[in-house]
Write an enzyme that holds these catalytic residues in place. Structure first.
Site, PDB file in Angstrom:
ATOM      1  N   GLU A   1      21.653  -0.820   4.812  1.00 57.74           N
ATOM      2  CA  GLU A   1      20.748  -0.689   3.662  1.00 57.74           C
ATOM      3  C   GLU A   1      21.309   0.352   2.720  1.00 57.74           C
ATOM      4  O   GLU A   1      21.326   1.544   3.025  1.00 57.74           O
ATOM      5  CB  GLU A   1      19.356  -0.297   4.120  1.00 57.74           C
ATOM      6  CG  GLU A   1      18.375  -0.006   2.987  1.00 57.74           C
ATOM      7  CD  GLU A   1      18.211  -1.177   2.030  1.00 57.74           C
ATOM      8  OE1 GLU A   1      18.857  -1.139   0.950  1.00 57.74           O
ATOM      9  OE2 GLU A   1      17.470  -2.112   2.362  1.00 57.74           O
TER      10      GLU A   1
ATOM     11  N   GLY B   1      13.136   0.142   3.406  1.00 60.74           N
ATOM     12  CA  GLY B   1      11.846  -0.540   3.322  1.00 60.74           C
ATOM     13  C   GLY B   1      11.810  -1.685   2.339  1.00 60.74           C
ATOM     14  O   GLY B   1      10.854  -2.468   2.338  1.00 60.74           O
TER      15      GLY B   1
ATOM     16  N   HIS C   1     -24.626 -18.391  -0.486  1.00 61.94           N
ATOM     17  CA  HIS C   1     -25.259 -18.335  -1.808  1.00 61.94           C
ATOM     18  C   HIS C   1     -25.930 -16.967  -1.965  1.00 61.94           C
ATOM     19  O   HIS C   1     -26.608 -16.495  -1.063  1.00 61.94           O
ATOM     20  CB  HIS C   1     -26.312 -19.435  -1.936  1.00 61.94           C
ATOM     21  CG  HIS C   1     -27.072 -19.394  -3.219  1.00 61.94           C
ATOM     22  ND1 HIS C   1     -26.531 -19.800  -4.414  1.00 61.94           N
ATOM     23  CD2 HIS C   1     -28.330 -18.942  -3.494  1.00 61.94           C
ATOM     24  CE1 HIS C   1     -27.421 -19.628  -5.372  1.00 61.94           C
ATOM     25  NE2 HIS C   1     -28.534 -19.105  -4.835  1.00 61.94           N
TER      26      HIS C   1
END
Length: 480
Positions: free
Chosen positions: A33, A38, A458
């Site tokens: 990375e 992340g 409802h």
């Protein structure tokens, strides 16, 4: 050259990070990375943007309250407090994840450098040194390799685009102060989300859009409605593009618009939000002989296996933005689950599912989409076989309670068998309302059964979806 041999190598720490399951506890894993640990969603995408969306929505509350006879007043937004609340949390999560992978797992090696593919299941480490994490490792060879390298913002080819006051979504959320004037270039979901964020928090926003409406990939009826509503909330310039950007003598930036008259606009910052491109080029996918789509995405089969010459490369997978046309975190997460299974069970491969994929735009108003647009449905099965219903929020009981004047929910089906083909919403909680249709489409529930085969509370807002489904012209079923 120092070569590290691994059982599994992963390029990217976004959804790719989730591949490290207990299955690998006694095996060697490498994660490469070069950016912030992340991935996009955590650091510069879904999560921080929505953490800005919420306070911007609260700042607009007085407008809604006034329709209901309640007097509220917006007195301003503390940008620094909002920003620090967001990134104090996010940066800590990113740092903790990186520390866990780098220092707390003996079987995982984290290489925080850029890498380029070097063979079918290998990569070279750029700028390798003898110090720091990944020290001395110049090449990694793996039994299985996953490319989850993500995507990055596209910068339009405009003179001055490199000036310090020009931002992308990667940088604009970390500004030191709320800008008084913002020019947004682009008409897609990132541009529309940030236009609403800055407007809600008190900035004066001008959005420049080449086309004749915002979000042109949405259902045409919804896109046109949203364009009309957005133009009431911030300054929208359709059929307009930036010709150049320069520093203004009074401070900030000066944007010259294309066309006759050399019209100029002044702003404190410019946000370039014209799309994202997959990072396949950064990992050298083409040079490694990997098949690519025209837009640069890595080509994969239904099992997420990477293709070369039209055939899958043994033990090589890809997932997320680097290969997916959706550029959605929930799609990347699904693909990661598929890849995780296939890595661990190479003789029992599972396919990815890319049907009934929903998406949302957290602008003002909020939008959600799923499946085919009405035009796409007509092209796919013939217009005579399509039934569509548009239900206005304001024609339901909860819509009355809200005094809603803009919300709509549109559902599309095959009138011959009631098969649901798509849903499109604009308004409060659109991203939640559409989930009912996601479930129905995912499990093959027809429109009649979905509408009549369950109770609907409802007078909840969800009755908007119920009434839309009830309004479709589909064959009757057994449900009452």
């Amino acid at each position: 050259m120092s070569t590290l041999n691994a059982d599994l190598a992963i390029i990217g720490s976004g959804s790719g990070n989730s591949l490290v399951t207990p299955f690998w506890d006694d095996k060697r894993v490498v994660i490469a990375e070069h950016g912030v640990f992340g991935g996009t969603c955590l650091n510069v995408g879904c999560i921080p943007t929505k953490m800005y969306v919420r306070p911007a929505a609260l700042a607009r509350t007085p407008e809604e309250a006034a329709r209901l006879g309640v007097a509220l007043r917006f007195e301003g937004a503390d940008w620094t407090a909002i920003r620090d609340r967001i990134f104090t949390r996010i940066d800590a999560i990113s740092a903790a994840g990186e520390h866990y992978r780098a220092h707390e797992l003996d079987n995982v090696e984290l290489i925080p450098k850029r890498v380029r593919l070097d063979g079918p299941r290998a990569f070279m480490v750029e700028g390798s040194t003898d110090a720091g994490e990944g020290a001395g490792i110049s090449r990694v060879e793996a039994r299985q390799l996953v490319i989850a390298a993500g995507s990055r913002p596209v910068l339009p080819d405009i003179p001055g685009i490199e000036l310090p006051g020009v931002h992308t979504s990667d940088t604009v959320m970390r500004l030191d102060a709320l800008p008084a004037r913002v020019i947004v270039i682009g008409g897609g979901y990132i541009a529309c989300e940030f236009a609403a964020i800055f407007t809600g928090l008190g900035s004066e926003v001008v959005q420049l859009v080449r086309g004749d409406r915002l979000l042109p990939r949405l259902d045409a009826e919804i896109a046109e409605s949203f364009t009309t509503e957005a133009a009431k909330r911030w300054q929208l310039r359709l059929g307009c593009s930036a010709d150049s950007i320069a520093e203004h003598e009074a401070g900030g930036l000066r944007v010259t618009l294309a066309g006759s008259g050399a019209e100029t606009l002044q702003a404190d910052i410019v946000l370039a939000a014209t799309g994202r491109r997959p990072n396949s080029d950064l990992v050298g996918a083409a040079e490694a002989g990997i098949d690519l789509h025209e837009d640069g995405r890595i080509a994969v089969d239904e099992y997420q296996r990477v293709l070369s010459g039209g055939s899958p490369l043994p033990g090589v997978y890809a997932l997320g933005d680097v290969c997916s046309p959706f550029q959605l975190k929930h799609v990347a997460n699904h693909e990661a689950r598929v890849v995780a299974h296939n890595l661990e069970h190479p003789h029992e491969l599972r396919r990815s599912r890319h049907d009934a994929v929903p998406a949302a735009v957290f602008s003002d108003p909020e939008l959600a989409q799923l499946g085919l647009t009405e035009q796409e449905a007509a092209e796919a099965i013939g217009a005579e076989h399509v039934t569509a219903k548009v239900q206005r929020y304001g024609d339901t009981a909860y819509g009355w309670a809200m005094e809603d004047r803009t919300g709509v929910f549109k559902v599309i089906a095959d009138r011959s068998d009631g098969r649901l083909l798509g849903a499109h919403a604009m308004g409060y909680q659109a991203s939640n309302l559409v989930q009912v249709v996601v479930m129905a489409m995912s499990f093959g529930i027809d429109a009649h059964t979905a509408a009549r085969g369950q109770y609907w509370i409802h007078p909840a807002l969800m009755e908007v979806v119920e009434n839309a489904l009830l309004g479709l012209q589909t064959p009757p079923g057994d449900a009452l």
